[in-house]
Design a protein around this motif. Structure first.
Motif, mmCIF file in Angstrom:
data_model
loop_
_atom_site.group_PDB
_atom_site.id
_atom_site.type_symbol
_atom_site.label_atom_id
_atom_site.label_comp_id
_atom_site.label_asym_id
_atom_site.label_seq_id
_atom_site.Cartn_x
_atom_site.Cartn_y
_atom_site.Cartn_z
ATOM 1 N N ALA A 107 18.268 6.752 -4.192
ATOM 2 C CA ALA A 107 19.178 7.533 -5.049
ATOM 3 C C ALA A 107 18.387 8.580 -5.849
ATOM 4 C CB ALA A 107 19.951 6.610 -5.975
ATOM 5 N N ARG A 108 17.193 8.196 -6.329
ATOM 6 C CA ARG A 108 16.353 9.156 -7.046
ATOM 7 C C ARG A 108 15.935 10.298 -6.123
ATOM 8 N NH1 ARG A 108 11.461 6.812 -8.671
ATOM 9 N NH2 ARG A 108 11.074 8.722 -9.797
ATOM 10 N N PHE A 109 15.580 9.973 -4.886
ATOM 11 C CA PHE A 109 15.218 11.013 -3.928
ATOM 12 C C PHE A 109 16.405 11.941 -3.686
ATOM 13 C CE2 PHE A 109 15.702 12.294 0.534
ATOM 14 C CZ PHE A 109 14.693 13.241 0.601
ATOM 15 N N TRP A 110 17.565 11.375 -3.480
ATOM 16 C CA TRP A 110 18.757 12.163 -3.182
ATOM 17 C C TRP A 110 19.084 13.126 -4.321
ATOM 18 C CZ3 TRP A 110 21.005 12.705 1.352
ATOM 19 C CH2 TRP A 110 22.234 13.352 1.405
ATOM 20 N N ASN A 111 18.880 12.674 -5.557
ATOM 21 C CA ASN A 111 19.197 13.498 -6.724
ATOM 22 C C ASN A 111 18.105 14.510 -7.061
ATOM 23 O OD1 ASN A 111 21.684 12.294 -7.194
ATOM 24 N ND2 ASN A 111 20.742 10.641 -8.342
ATOM 25 N N ARG A 112 16.889 14.341 -6.559
ATOM 26 C CA ARG A 112 15.790 15.243 -6.868
ATOM 27 C C ARG A 112 15.481 16.239 -5.764
ATOM 28 N NH1 ARG A 112 11.002 12.325 -10.165
ATOM 29 N NH2 ARG A 112 12.288 11.548 -11.846
ATOM 30 N N ARG A 113 16.260 16.211 -4.722
ATOM 31 C CA ARG A 113 15.997 17.192 -3.660
ATOM 32 C C ARG A 113 16.111 18.594 -4.235
ATOM 33 N NH1 ARG A 113 20.217 16.557 0.450
ATOM 34 N NH2 ARG A 113 21.388 16.192 -1.423
ATOM 35 N N GLU A 114 15.440 19.516 -3.614
ATOM 36 C CA GLU A 114 15.477 20.902 -4.085
ATOM 37 C C GLU A 114 16.865 21.479 -3.876
ATOM 38 O OE1 GLU A 114 12.307 23.056 -2.267
ATOM 39 O OE2 GLU A 114 10.852 21.514 -2.780
ATOM 40 N N VAL B 173 0.839 -1.205 0.000
ATOM 41 C CA VAL B 173 0.000 0.000 0.000
ATOM 42 C C VAL B 173 0.872 1.252 0.000
ATOM 43 C CG1 VAL B 173 -1.643 1.349 1.376
ATOM 44 C CG2 VAL B 173 -2.019 -1.092 1.012
ATOM 45 N N ILE B 174 1.923 1.262 0.809
ATOM 46 C CA ILE B 174 2.845 2.402 0.834
ATOM 47 C C ILE B 174 3.499 2.586 -0.527
ATOM 48 C CG2 ILE B 174 5.059 3.226 1.759
ATOM 49 C CD1 ILE B 174 4.220 1.985 4.456
ATOM 50 N N MET B 175 3.949 1.480 -1.121
ATOM 51 C CA MET B 175 4.617 1.567 -2.421
ATOM 52 C C MET B 175 3.677 2.111 -3.502
ATOM 53 S SD MET B 175 6.774 -1.995 -2.262
ATOM 54 C CE MET B 175 7.028 -2.070 -4.013
ATOM 55 N N ILE C 209 15.944 -9.559 -2.712
ATOM 56 C CA ILE C 209 16.961 -8.888 -3.528
ATOM 57 C C ILE C 209 16.324 -7.837 -4.432
ATOM 58 C CG2 ILE C 209 18.640 -9.241 -5.381
ATOM 59 C CD1 ILE C 209 19.222 -11.998 -4.061
ATOM 60 N N ALA C 210 15.229 -8.212 -5.106
ATOM 61 C CA ALA C 210 14.574 -7.279 -6.029
ATOM 62 C C ALA C 210 14.076 -6.034 -5.301
ATOM 63 C CB ALA C 210 13.424 -7.976 -6.742
ATOM 64 N N GLU C 211 13.401 -6.210 -4.191
ATOM 65 C CA GLU C 211 12.886 -5.059 -3.446
ATOM 66 C C GLU C 211 14.006 -4.243 -2.819
ATOM 67 O OE1 GLU C 211 9.904 -3.783 -3.524
ATOM 68 O OE2 GLU C 211 9.222 -5.403 -4.799
ATOM 69 N N GLY C 212 15.081 -4.916 -2.404
ATOM 70 C CA GLY C 212 16.235 -4.190 -1.884
ATOM 71 C C GLY C 212 16.862 -3.294 -2.937
ATOM 72 N N ILE C 213 16.958 -3.809 -4.150
ATOM 73 C CA ILE C 213 17.499 -3.009 -5.262
ATOM 74 C C ILE C 213 16.592 -1.822 -5.549
ATOM 75 C CG2 ILE C 213 17.960 -3.032 -7.749
ATOM 76 C CD1 ILE C 213 18.999 -5.934 -7.341
ATOM 77 N N TRP C 214 15.268 -2.050 -5.576
ATOM 78 C CA TRP C 214 14.333 -0.954 -5.793
ATOM 79 C C TRP C 214 14.446 0.105 -4.701
ATOM 80 C CZ3 TRP C 214 12.444 0.808 -9.910
ATOM 81 C CH2 TRP C 214 12.065 -0.004 -10.955
ATOM 82 N N ALA C 215 14.664 -0.324 -3.467
ATOM 83 C CA ALA C 215 14.808 0.636 -2.366
ATOM 84 C C ALA C 215 16.037 1.517 -2.572
ATOM 85 C CB ALA C 215 14.896 -0.097 -1.032
ATOM 86 N N LEU D 171 10.975 9.237 -1.407
ATOM 87 C CA LEU D 171 11.561 8.681 -0.195
ATOM 88 C C LEU D 171 10.596 7.696 0.464
ATOM 89 C CD1 LEU D 171 13.994 8.722 1.715
ATOM 90 C CD2 LEU D 171 12.874 10.589 2.947
ATOM 91 N N MET D 172 9.312 8.008 0.453
ATOM 92 C CA MET D 172 8.317 7.101 1.007
ATOM 93 C C MET D 172 8.272 5.801 0.200
ATOM 94 S SD MET D 172 4.187 7.501 1.521
ATOM 95 C CE MET D 172 4.251 9.077 2.297
ATOM 96 N N PHE D 173 8.422 5.909 -1.122
ATOM 97 C CA PHE D 173 8.468 4.717 -1.965
ATOM 98 C C PHE D 173 9.684 3.862 -1.604
ATOM 99 C CE2 PHE D 173 9.790 2.557 -5.910
ATOM 100 C CZ PHE D 173 8.667 1.773 -6.125
ATOM 101 N N ALA D 174 10.830 4.508 -1.367
ATOM 102 C CA ALA D 174 12.027 3.769 -0.954
ATOM 103 C C ALA D 174 11.780 3.043 0.360
ATOM 104 C CB ALA D 174 13.218 4.724 -0.826
ATOM 105 N N PHE D 175 11.099 3.696 1.297
ATOM 106 C CA PHE D 175 10.772 3.063 2.571
ATOM 107 C C PHE D 175 9.850 1.865 2.361
ATOM 108 C CE2 PHE D 175 7.762 2.686 6.128
ATOM 109 C CZ PHE D 175 8.645 2.278 7.120
ATOM 110 N N GLY D 176 8.858 2.022 1.487
ATOM 111 C CA GLY D 176 7.948 0.917 1.185
ATOM 112 C C GLY D 176 8.685 -0.273 0.578
ATOM 113 N N CYS D 177 9.621 0.005 -0.311
ATOM 114 C CA CYS D 177 10.419 -1.068 -0.907
ATOM 115 C C CYS D 177 11.284 -1.756 0.144
ATOM 116 C CB CYS D 177 11.298 -0.511 -2.034
ATOM 117 S SG CYS D 177 10.397 0.009 -3.482
ATOM 118 N N ALA D 178 11.879 -0.969 1.038
ATOM 119 C CA ALA D 178 12.692 -1.557 2.107
ATOM 120 C C ALA D 178 11.821 -2.410 3.029
ATOM 121 C CB ALA D 178 13.386 -0.449 2.898
#
Length: 74
Positions: free
Chosen positions: A62-69, A11-13, A51-57, A28-35
């Motif tokens: 990384a996407r969150f880190w690069n898209r910060r304002e 649901v979070i994802m 493994i798959a969900e860990g990679i997605w997390a 970031l919330m999506f990353a948490f859901g994947c983790a």
């Protein structure tokens, strides 16, 4: 009880994926859901899913880190 954890993770994802264009925190919330889904996979013994969900997390974080304002690099 473990099934509830998996349901919450999905649901979070789904919710955060649908809203991620609105604000970087949803990424970031999506990353948490994947983790969380990866942890669920660990609990049920599903190594490929873990493994798959860990990679997605990692990718989502990384996407969150690069898209910060700009100006939030501290």
């Amino acid at each position: 009880m473990v099934e509830h954890l998996g349901l919450v993770a999905v649901v979070i994802m789904v919710a955060s994926y649908a809203l991620e264009s609105r604000h970087p925190l949803f990424i970031l919330m999506f990353a948490f859901g994947c983790a969380l889904a990866s942890f669920y996979a660990f609990l049920i013994g599903s190594v490929p899913f873990l493994i798959a969900e860990g990679i997605w997390a990692v990718i989502a974080f990384a996407r969150f880190w690069n898209r910060r304002e700009p100006g939030q690099n501290s």
